[in-house]
Design an enzyme around this catalytic site. Structure first.
Site, PDB file in Angstrom:
ATOM      1  N   ASP A  92      54.372  -1.181  31.520  1.00 48.45           N
ATOM      2  CA  ASP A  92      55.770  -0.785  31.343  1.00 48.45           C
ATOM      3  C   ASP A  92      55.999   0.500  32.137  1.00 48.45           C
ATOM      4  O   ASP A  92      55.156   0.912  32.935  1.00 48.45           O
ATOM      5  CB  ASP A  92      56.079  -0.569  29.861  1.00 48.45           C
ATOM      6  N   TYR A 105      56.130  -8.077  30.912  1.00 52.60           N
ATOM      7  CA  TYR A 105      55.720  -6.972  30.041  1.00 52.60           C
ATOM      8  C   TYR A 105      55.583  -7.408  28.591  1.00 52.60           C
ATOM      9  O   TYR A 105      54.532  -7.201  27.953  1.00 52.60           O
ATOM     10  CB  TYR A 105      56.704  -5.782  30.116  1.00 52.60           C
ATOM     11  N   GLU A 161      58.977  -4.949  20.256  1.00 52.25           N
ATOM     12  CA  GLU A 161      58.896  -4.904  21.719  1.00 52.25           C
ATOM     13  C   GLU A 161      60.225  -5.254  22.375  1.00 52.25           C
ATOM     14  O   GLU A 161      60.627  -4.643  23.358  1.00 52.25           O
ATOM     15  CB  GLU A 161      57.788  -5.842  22.222  1.00 52.25           C
TER      16      GLU A 161
END
Length: 345
Positions: free
Chosen positions: A143, A125, A42
């Site tokens: 996102d 996020y 991520e």
DNA sequence: TAGCCGTGGGC
DNA sequence: TGCCCAAGGCT
């Protein structure tokens, strides 16, 4: 179409169409994901494409298989391994985060969105994404993909970035306790492969029937956006100083542009070109500097024209590095070094 | 809070 | 070529 029907359609599509990505544990729903790999992927994927991030993910996990391994790595090695991936504050925060997990959490990632959010480099996020994907928490993972999908699904006329809160609220209305990790990834996969920024493939979309953007006849025009400021140009000089088979590098200051990275020595980067004499005057040592090319590089908020000067000799306070080992340099300096080394003197 | 912060690929 | 874009966060 009710929200639950929409969810069912998209989850069924995901079960059949989920992308095979390096950091996904397996195709079956419910497979336990490794929080370390979820987090690492991520962070690497922040503002970065899957093809660009994938080799870095494989390199990092091979070299540092656990968060504790990464926490124990020297700063210079991690920064060098990140070189070329960009946004180097991510790498600095990656290390801070790994060390916080190793030292303050016994090497185990927090399993709640709130706990994750407190770690360096995890914003709204990423904390939500790790909570959902690694721990199956019903987090609202929003996102750029999700914003685009929501803006089309509901034909949101307000432009980004002002519409972010509205889009986030629309996404929140679709989160359930059932399969939150798969739901987050389903939305992002849809955005990446079907509900693409340009030329969306609406005929393949599992929720096109519910899409208000498609009903307008121009789904690709969503999300609306406010115009961006134009990008200024700056000029600088990079100094390619060699000593036999070695090249002189410097370590940039820990914060700011390319912070903490190895670099070629440079002049200031200013808004007008450098003349030959002043370029030589700004050099790190008094040597026979010769023109060795020019490169263009585009950063997020400015374009850079970098003149390359080359000389053979000595200098103080530089790091001598083998010419053939420039892998730890950010792309802009790799580009300048290659241009300078291949130029005819 | 709005500016800062990389890179490479697509068109 | 120039612009847009990609799983944002920090200050």
């Amino acid at each position: 179409m009710t929200p639950d029907t929409l969810r069912a359609h998209l989850l069924a599509w995901y079960d059949a169409q989920a992308r095979d990505l390096a950091w996904r544990a397996g195709p079956k729903a419910g497979w336990r994901q490794d929080p370390y790999k979820v987090w690492l992927s991520e962070v690497m994927l922040q503002q970065t494409t899957v093809p660009h991030a994938t080799p870095y993910f494989l390199k990092f996990t091979a070299r540092w298989p656990t968060v504790s391994d990464l926490a124990a790595a020297p700063d210079e090695e991690v920064m060098a391994a990140w070189a070329g991936l960009g946004y180097y504050a991510r790498a600095r925060n990656l290390l801070k985060c790994a060390r916080a997990v190793a030292q303050d959490h016994d090497g185990v990632f927090p399993d709640t969105e709130e706990g994750l959010r407190a770690l360096p480099g995890l914003g709204p996020y990423t904390a939500a994404a790790v909570a959902a994907i690694a721990f199956d928490r019903p987090a609202n993972v929003v996102d750029g993909n999700v914003e685009r999908v929501m803006s089309r699904l509901y034909a949101v006329e307000a432009p980004l970035p002002d519409s972010k809160p509205e889009l986030k609220a629309l996404a929140a209305d679709l989160v359930r306790d059932d399969r939150p990790g798969d739901w987050a990834q389903a939305l992002m996969d849809l955005g990446a492969t079907v509900c693409r920024p340009k030329s969306p493939l609406c005929e393949r979309c599992p929720v096109s029937e519910a899409c208000a953007g498609l009903a307008t006849g121009a789904p690709e025009t969503y999300p609306r956006k406010t115009k961006k400021a134009e990008r200024p140009r700056r000029y600088g000089v990079a100094y390619l100083l060699t000593r036999g088979d070695q090249i002189a590098l410097v370590r940039r200051p820990p914060k700011g542009l390319l912070g903490g990275m190895l670099a070629l020595p440079t002049s200031d980067w200013r808004d007008r070109p450098w003349g030959a004499a002043e370029a030589v005057a700004a050099a790190p040592a008094v040597l026979d500097w010769r023109s060795a090319g020019e490169i263009e590089h585009v950063f997020t908020h400015f374009s850079l024209t970098l003149t390359v000067l080359r000389a053979e000799g000595a200098a103080d306070e530089v790091i001598w590095s083998p010419r053939r080992d420039l892998d730890g340099l950010p792309s802009v300096f790799l580009k300048a070094a290659k241009a300078g080394l291949t130029s005819l003197l």
